[in-house]
Design a protein around this motif. Structure first.
Motif, PDB file in Angstrom:
ATOM      1  N   GLY A 163      41.952  41.287  41.354  1.00 30.28           N
ATOM      2  CA  GLY A 163      41.306  41.338  42.655  1.00 30.28           C
ATOM      3  C   GLY A 163      41.861  40.338  43.647  1.00 30.28           C
ATOM      4  N   MET A 164      42.769  39.473  43.190  1.00 32.56           N
ATOM      5  CA  MET A 164      43.279  38.409  44.052  1.00 32.56           C
ATOM      6  C   MET A 164      44.797  38.446  44.225  1.00 32.56           C
ATOM      7  SD  MET A 164      40.998  35.211  42.634  1.00 32.56           S
ATOM      8  CE  MET A 164      39.208  35.340  42.500  1.00 32.56           C
ATOM      9  N   LEU A 165      45.485  39.094  43.296  1.00 35.76           N
ATOM     10  CA  LEU A 165      46.939  39.159  43.346  1.00 35.76           C
ATOM     11  C   LEU A 165      47.385  40.606  43.534  1.00 35.76           C
ATOM     12  CD1 LEU A 165      47.807  36.888  40.257  1.00 35.76           C
ATOM     13  CD2 LEU A 165      47.806  36.199  42.671  1.00 35.76           C
ATOM     14  N   ASP A 166      48.635  40.777  43.940  1.00 36.23           N
ATOM     15  CA  ASP A 166      49.219  42.113  44.042  1.00 36.23           C
ATOM     16  C   ASP A 166      50.125  42.431  42.864  1.00 36.23           C
ATOM     17  OD1 ASP A 166      48.205  42.970  46.695  1.00 36.23           O
ATOM     18  OD2 ASP A 166      49.282  41.185  47.343  1.00 36.23           O
ATOM     19  N   VAL A 216      50.893  38.988  47.516  1.00 35.39           N
ATOM     20  CA  VAL A 216      50.780  37.745  46.755  1.00 35.39           C
ATOM     21  C   VAL A 216      51.169  38.034  45.309  1.00 35.39           C
ATOM     22  CG1 VAL A 216      49.275  35.866  46.014  1.00 35.39           C
ATOM     23  CG2 VAL A 216      48.914  36.949  48.246  1.00 35.39           C
ATOM     24  N   THR A 259      40.433  37.899  32.227  1.00 31.25           N
ATOM     25  CA  THR A 259      41.325  37.242  33.189  1.00 31.25           C
ATOM     26  C   THR A 259      42.004  38.284  34.067  1.00 31.25           C
ATOM     27  OG1 THR A 259      41.745  35.400  31.665  1.00 31.25           O
ATOM     28  CG2 THR A 259      43.329  35.730  33.433  1.00 31.25           C
ATOM     29  N   ILE A 280      39.869  39.552  36.956  1.00 36.57           N
ATOM     30  CA  ILE A 280      39.741  38.587  38.053  1.00 36.57           C
ATOM     31  C   ILE A 280      41.028  38.520  38.872  1.00 36.57           C
ATOM     32  CG2 ILE A 280      39.379  36.161  38.626  1.00 36.57           C
ATOM     33  CD1 ILE A 280      36.880  37.735  37.618  1.00 36.57           C
ATOM     34  N   LEU A 281      42.159  38.326  38.188  1.00 40.03           N
ATOM     35  CA  LEU A 281      43.419  38.181  38.917  1.00 40.03           C
ATOM     36  C   LEU A 281      43.786  39.460  39.660  1.00 40.03           C
ATOM     37  CD1 LEU A 281      45.682  36.134  36.463  1.00 40.03           C
ATOM     38  CD2 LEU A 281      44.266  35.317  38.356  1.00 40.03           C
TER      39      LEU A 281
END
Length: 319
Positions: free
Chosen positions: A107-110, A55, A101, A104-105
């Motif tokens: 942990g959710m994006l590659d 992602v 920021t 957080i990102l």
């Protein structure tokens, strides 16, 4: 259980998987990206999907046509899912710290592709906080993905980059910095920046590029009169005089820039030279229609190379 707060990073520290500046790269790394870009320029539909199940976020707080479309399309062609963020979509717009920021990102994006008014040190801090690759899609100091795309176009057009002489005419902006850093890595290549007085390349960037070029047997120089550009030019390159996201304090700045317009007279000094422009262009300002649309212009093919180079950068960072 409370997580420990991260130690603030040294902003000079390089994130190995990120692309923040071409100054961070070795010659081999740059040429690897160039080869990959040229290969994907010829075949933009790869048989494999090396970024499948990845992602990629794209954060663009400034306008963008070519770079944003290139990274969005390129990530999709490589199999990734893309999440796009605009200037007011993240809590950064309400004052959240960049490092918060990033945590957080991360942990959710590659990976995250960023075009913003922030500086390179901010991008390095973000990459450290997020622990994911960050791609500088244009910051204040440099536009490295443009530099990779441009050098890839030169490699495709000329076959060899060794001994190439590029004359850059106009403001010493972030595109100029990327070209200077990139060409400085090419053995024997040289770059002459012809800029209005007071609008040259950042002195630190110029000194870095000169030192790197000297080590590679090349040269990077800056002059303030187009008549001082030496002979043997292979490429004439210009950009918009008003760089995206910036303003000039002098209301009469265009007067200083007018002698640096690229027209048929200037191009006639080097009959074999090709013309390049990073686009968008202000026709009749930094370049004439006859040059931009003329037979020696490779600006439109240059723009198409941005897709292939975006794919090469994402592949280099993630695959």
């Amino acid at each position: 259980m409370t997580e420990p707060m991260p130690v603030r990073p040294d902003p000079r520290t390089r994130s190995p998987r990120s692309l923040i500046s071409l100054y961070d790269l070795s010659t081999d790394e740059l040429l690897g990206l160039v080869r990959r870009s040229c290969a994907w320029y010829e075949d933009r539909r790869p048989q494999e999907r090396p970024l499948r199940d990845r992602v990629v976020g794209t954060l663009f707080t400034h306008t963008s046509t070519r770079t944003r479309t290139a990274f969005t399309s390129g990530a999709a062609r490589l199999g990734a899912t893309v999440i796009a963020f605009g200037p007011n979509d993240l809590q950064l717009a309400t004052g959240e710290l960049l490092s918060d920021t990033g945590r957080i990102l991360g942990g959710m994006l590659d990976a995250l592709v960023v075009r913003s008014a922030v500086g390179e040190d901010d991008l390095r801090e973000f990459a450290w906080s997020a622990s994911i690759p960050v791609v500088n899609a244009m910051a204040r100091e440099e536009h490295p993905t443009q530099g990779i795309s441009d050098i890839s176009m030169l490699a495709r057009h000329f076959g060899s980059l060794q001994g190439l002489h590029l004359a850059y005419v106009g403001e010493g902006n972030n595109t100029a910095a990327a070209l200077a850093y990139g060409l400085a890595l090419i053995p024997g290549a040289s770059m002459t920046l012809a800029t209005p007085t007071g609008y040259g390349l950042d002195p630190t960037a110029l000194a870095r590029a000169r030192k790197t070029a000297e080590q590679a047997g090349g040269n990077v120089v800056e002059v303030h009169d187009v008549d001082d550009i030496r002979d043997g030019v292979d490429v004439v390159y210009t950009t918009q005089w008003q760089t995206t996201g910036t303003t000039k304090s002098d209301p009469d700045w265009r007067t200083a820039f007018q002698p640096f317009a690229v027209d048929e007279r200037l191009m006639a000094r080097w009959p074999e030279a090709v013309f390049m422009h990073d686009l968008p262009a202000r026709r009749g300002e930094e370049v004439t229609d006859a040059v931009l649309d003329g037979p020696r212009s490779i600006a439109w093919a240059q723009a198409q190379m941005k897709l292939a180079s975006a794919m090469a950068v994402l592949d280099w960072c993630l695959a």
